[in-house]
Scaffold this active site. Structure first.
Site, PDB file in Angstrom:
ATOM      1  N   HIS A 202       1.231   6.996 -53.361  1.00 58.53           N
ATOM      2  CA  HIS A 202       3.007   6.982 -53.263  1.00 58.53           C
ATOM      3  C   HIS A 202       3.543   7.294 -51.701  1.00 58.53           C
ATOM      4  CE1 HIS A 202       2.918  11.319 -54.341  1.00 58.53           C
ATOM      5  NE2 HIS A 202       3.720  11.317 -53.379  1.00 58.53           N
TER       6      HIS A 202
HETATM    7  C1  UD1 Z   1       9.483  11.712 -52.011  1.00 60.35           C
HETATM    8  C2  UD1 Z   1       8.822  12.748 -51.060  1.00 60.35           C
HETATM    9  C3  UD1 Z   1       7.710  12.860 -51.044  1.00 60.35           C
HETATM   10  C4  UD1 Z   1       7.161  13.160 -52.922  1.00 60.35           C
HETATM   11  C5  UD1 Z   1       7.359  11.931 -53.591  1.00 60.35           C
HETATM   12  C6  UD1 Z   1       7.154  13.086 -54.745  1.00 60.35           C
HETATM   13  C7  UD1 Z   1      10.346  12.204 -48.943  1.00 60.35           C
HETATM   14  C8  UD1 Z   1      10.656  11.749 -47.644  1.00 60.35           C
HETATM   15  N1  UD1 Z   1       8.952  11.997 -49.907  1.00 60.35           N
HETATM   16  O1  UD1 Z   1       8.525  10.572 -51.829  1.00 60.35           O
HETATM   17  O2  UD1 Z   1       7.168  13.906 -50.075  1.00 60.35           O
HETATM   18  O3  UD1 Z   1       5.594  13.016 -52.232  1.00 60.35           O
HETATM   19  O4  UD1 Z   1       8.549  12.139 -53.326  1.00 60.35           O
HETATM   20  O5  UD1 Z   1       6.717  12.186 -55.805  1.00 60.35           O
HETATM   21  O6  UD1 Z   1      10.904  12.849 -49.388  1.00 60.35           O
HETATM   22  N2  UD1 Z   1      12.935   5.490 -57.066  1.00 60.35           N
HETATM   23  C9  UD1 Z   1      12.694   4.906 -58.547  1.00 60.35           C
HETATM   24  N3  UD1 Z   1      13.343   5.736 -59.141  1.00 60.35           N
HETATM   25  C10 UD1 Z   1      12.630   7.017 -58.801  1.00 60.35           C
HETATM   26  C11 UD1 Z   1      12.666   7.639 -57.751  1.00 60.35           C
HETATM   27  C12 UD1 Z   1      12.218   6.400 -56.694  1.00 60.35           C
HETATM   28  O7  UD1 Z   1      12.831   3.777 -57.975  1.00 60.35           O
HETATM   29  O8  UD1 Z   1      13.393   7.920 -60.038  1.00 60.35           O
HETATM   30  C13 UD1 Z   1      12.232   4.279 -55.702  1.00 60.35           C
HETATM   31  C14 UD1 Z   1      13.656   4.772 -54.723  1.00 60.35           C
HETATM   32  O9  UD1 Z   1      14.801   4.192 -55.345  1.00 60.35           O
HETATM   33  C15 UD1 Z   1      12.742   4.215 -53.309  1.00 60.35           C
HETATM   34  C16 UD1 Z   1      11.125   4.728 -53.530  1.00 60.35           C
HETATM   35  O10 UD1 Z   1      11.255   4.418 -54.742  1.00 60.35           O
HETATM   36  O11 UD1 Z   1      13.470   2.982 -53.192  1.00 60.35           O
HETATM   37  C17 UD1 Z   1      11.079   5.809 -52.746  1.00 60.35           C
HETATM   38  O12 UD1 Z   1      11.633   6.919 -53.500  1.00 60.35           O
HETATM   39  P1  UD1 Z   1      12.475   8.230 -52.655  1.00 60.35           P
HETATM   40  O13 UD1 Z   1      12.266   9.376 -52.822  1.00 60.35           O
HETATM   41  O14 UD1 Z   1      12.649   7.585 -51.137  1.00 60.35           O
HETATM   42  O15 UD1 Z   1      10.652   8.795 -51.874  1.00 60.35           O
HETATM   43  P2  UD1 Z   1       9.078   9.027 -52.368  1.00 60.35           P
HETATM   44  O16 UD1 Z   1       8.162   7.870 -52.061  1.00 60.35           O
HETATM   45  O17 UD1 Z   1       9.524   9.032 -53.797  1.00 60.35           O
HETATM   46  N1  UDP Z   2       2.858  13.949 -61.324  1.00 57.77           N
HETATM   47  C1  UDP Z   2       3.761  13.576 -63.692  1.00 57.77           C
HETATM   48  N2  UDP Z   2       3.063  12.716 -64.022  1.00 57.77           N
HETATM   49  C2  UDP Z   2       2.783  11.498 -62.553  1.00 57.77           C
HETATM   50  C3  UDP Z   2       2.174  11.700 -62.245  1.00 57.77           C
HETATM   51  C4  UDP Z   2       2.245  13.224 -61.178  1.00 57.77           C
HETATM   52  O1  UDP Z   2       3.953  14.863 -63.942  1.00 57.77           O
HETATM   53  O2  UDP Z   2       2.721  10.274 -63.695  1.00 57.77           O
HETATM   54  C5  UDP Z   2       2.951  15.745 -61.386  1.00 57.77           C
HETATM   55  C6  UDP Z   2       1.505  16.105 -61.664  1.00 57.77           C
HETATM   56  O3  UDP Z   2       0.701  16.226 -62.301  1.00 57.77           O
HETATM   57  C7  UDP Z   2       2.140  16.960 -59.509  1.00 57.77           C
HETATM   58  C8  UDP Z   2       3.025  16.112 -59.600  1.00 57.77           C
HETATM   59  O4  UDP Z   2       3.872  15.423 -60.323  1.00 57.77           O
HETATM   60  O5  UDP Z   2       2.328  18.312 -60.538  1.00 57.77           O
HETATM   61  C9  UDP Z   2       2.905  15.595 -58.304  1.00 57.77           C
HETATM   62  O6  UDP Z   2       4.273  14.590 -57.839  1.00 57.77           O
HETATM   63  P1  UDP Z   2       3.732  14.043 -56.891  1.00 57.77           P
HETATM   64  O7  UDP Z   2       3.003  13.526 -56.773  1.00 57.77           O
HETATM   65  O8  UDP Z   2       4.640  12.847 -57.309  1.00 57.77           O
HETATM   66  O9  UDP Z   2       4.134  14.421 -55.307  1.00 57.77           O
HETATM   67  P2  UDP Z   2       4.106  15.691 -53.969  1.00 57.77           P
HETATM   68  O10 UDP Z   2       2.653  16.535 -55.237  1.00 57.77           O
HETATM   69  O11 UDP Z   2       2.774  14.659 -53.632  1.00 57.77           O
HETATM   70  O12 UDP Z   2       4.702  15.740 -53.414  1.00 57.77           O
END
Ligand code: UD1
Ligand code: UDP
Length: 354
Positions: A202
């Protein structure tokens, strides 16, 4: 003490599960969810499964650019902090929700405590690296998961208010790993325990860059066993945008994001884990599953130093090689604490208050 905790993204719900319960025994906690993650399987499922108190307030801020997202969160947080008058703001990790909570608190002269302080990738183009550096610079209390993090803060001249606590995600794994057994229907998934690789993806540098995304998918399809891939919504959108949906080959089983218990169970029984997630790299290490990290660098350097994690970046050839062969080379050290980081954090907060 009246504490406002700010969370918003999936890993923060998991981190908060190790702290909130303990915190509420001694302090008044108000949990604010920024709304950054909002799908049920990216948010609600964790509150249901992990016994985290339901958010008291949801700001419903998501999407857009990093700048726009942080700005919208800050405006809404400022209003809440003014009404709630917290004595401390508690933030976790390195997301936009972390930065918004920390900066709003700092600007209103409310002390900020940062859980998972001192982590660095040394890649300033990562939004997370910007978020961490700023958050650490303006926090009054810094809870470090490892001694590497303590040392990093010292190098940056930050020594006051720094505590080594161990990693809250280690607490969570220890607490939930037995409970996760039986959570996955392998028959329905079409794989056998121990005979699949697990993929998560991601990171912006991989999803927003078409070459990187294609390189990873082409490397992964050389897996000799099936690959289970709970796909992050960001990646789903990116595949569509870049027209790369056809790069998902037959041996990759794409599923919706799963709950934490299901995820831990999938991790436990994976032959290898491929990921660009910070949390998943650590969980692979805790669960003693070999990890291939689809990045050029990692904040969790101990996992690589110990030989349990290998960095391949988004390079198709490096991924193709490691996916069928990587085998841990060394013994694990005990660097992430004793699984009691959550209660240690609460103890320190209580002492600081006194
Ligand atoms: C964010 C964090 C990243 C973290 C990740 C965990 C920042 C800059 N990034 O990245 O550090 O590792 O979360 O997963 O804060 N979206 C959906 N549904 C959801 C969530 C997100 O559709 O429930 C979509 C959003 O609308 C957006 C995209 O996914 O278009 C990215 O979401 P965003 O929260 O901006 O960043 P992440 O890539 O999730
Ligand atoms: N995780 C989860 N379901 C998924 C993918 C990840 O519960 O489908 C959990 C994973 O076990 C870990 C956390 O989400 O505890 C990690 O989050 P993510 O990878 O979204 O973000 P990051 O740690 O890179 O910020």
């Amino acid at each position: 003490m009246k504490i406002v905790s700010v969370v918003g993204a999936r890993p923060q719900f998991i981190k908060a599960s190790a702290v909130s319960g303990e915190l509420r025994k001694k302090h008044t906690e108000i949990l604010i969810h920024t709304g950054q993650h909002f799908d049920d399987n990216m948010s609600a499922v964790f509150f249901e499964e992990l016994g985290i108190p339901k958010p008291d307030i949801n700001l419903h801020v998501s999407g857009g650019t990093n700048t726009g997202q942080v700005a919208r969160m800050m405006l809404k947080l400022e209003k809440q902090f003014r009404e709630l008058e917290p004595e401390l703001v508690l933030v976790y990790g390195d997301t936009n929700s972390t930065l918004a909570g920390a900066l709003t608190g700092r600007q209103m002269n409310i002390p900020v405590a940062h859980v998972e302080a001192g982590l660095r990738s040394f890649r300033m183009s990562m939004p997370e690296e910007q978020n961490r550096i700023i958050t650490d610079a303006i926090s009054s209390i810094l809870f470090c998961p490892t001694m590497t993090a303590v040392e990093q803060l010292r190098k940056e001249g930050i020594e006051r208010g720094v505590y080594f606590t161990g990693d809250v995600m280690y607490d969570a794994v220890l607490r939930f790993k037995d409970m996760s057994s039986g959570r996955v229907d392998y028959g329905e998934l079409g794989v056998k325990p121990g005979q699949y690789n697990l993929l998560t993806l991601h990171r912006a540098e991989n999803t927003d860059n078409k070459e990187n995304l294609r390189g990873i998918l082409r490397g992964v399809r050389n897996s000799s066993i099936p690959v289970v891939f709970p796909m992050h919504p960001r990646t789903k959108k990116a595949l569509k945008k870049h027209g790369l949906e056809n790069e998902i080959s037959g041996n990759i089983h794409v599923i919706e994001p799963v709950g934490y218990l299901e995820m831990i169970e999938l991790e436990k029984n994976a032959k290898r884990i491929l990921t660009d997630s910070g949390g998943v790299q650590k969980e692979a290490y805790f669960l003693k599953v070999p990890c291939i990290t689809l990045r050029e660098e990692t904040e969790w350097v101990e996992t690589v130093e110990d030989g349990w994690n290998v960095l391949t970046g988004a390079d198709e050839n490096r991924i193709s090689r490691e996916i069928n062969s990587f085998s841990p080379a060394g013994k694990q050290r005990n660097v992430f604490g004793d699984g009691k980081a959550g209660s240690r954090i609460v103890e320190i907060l209580s002492e600081v208050e006194g």
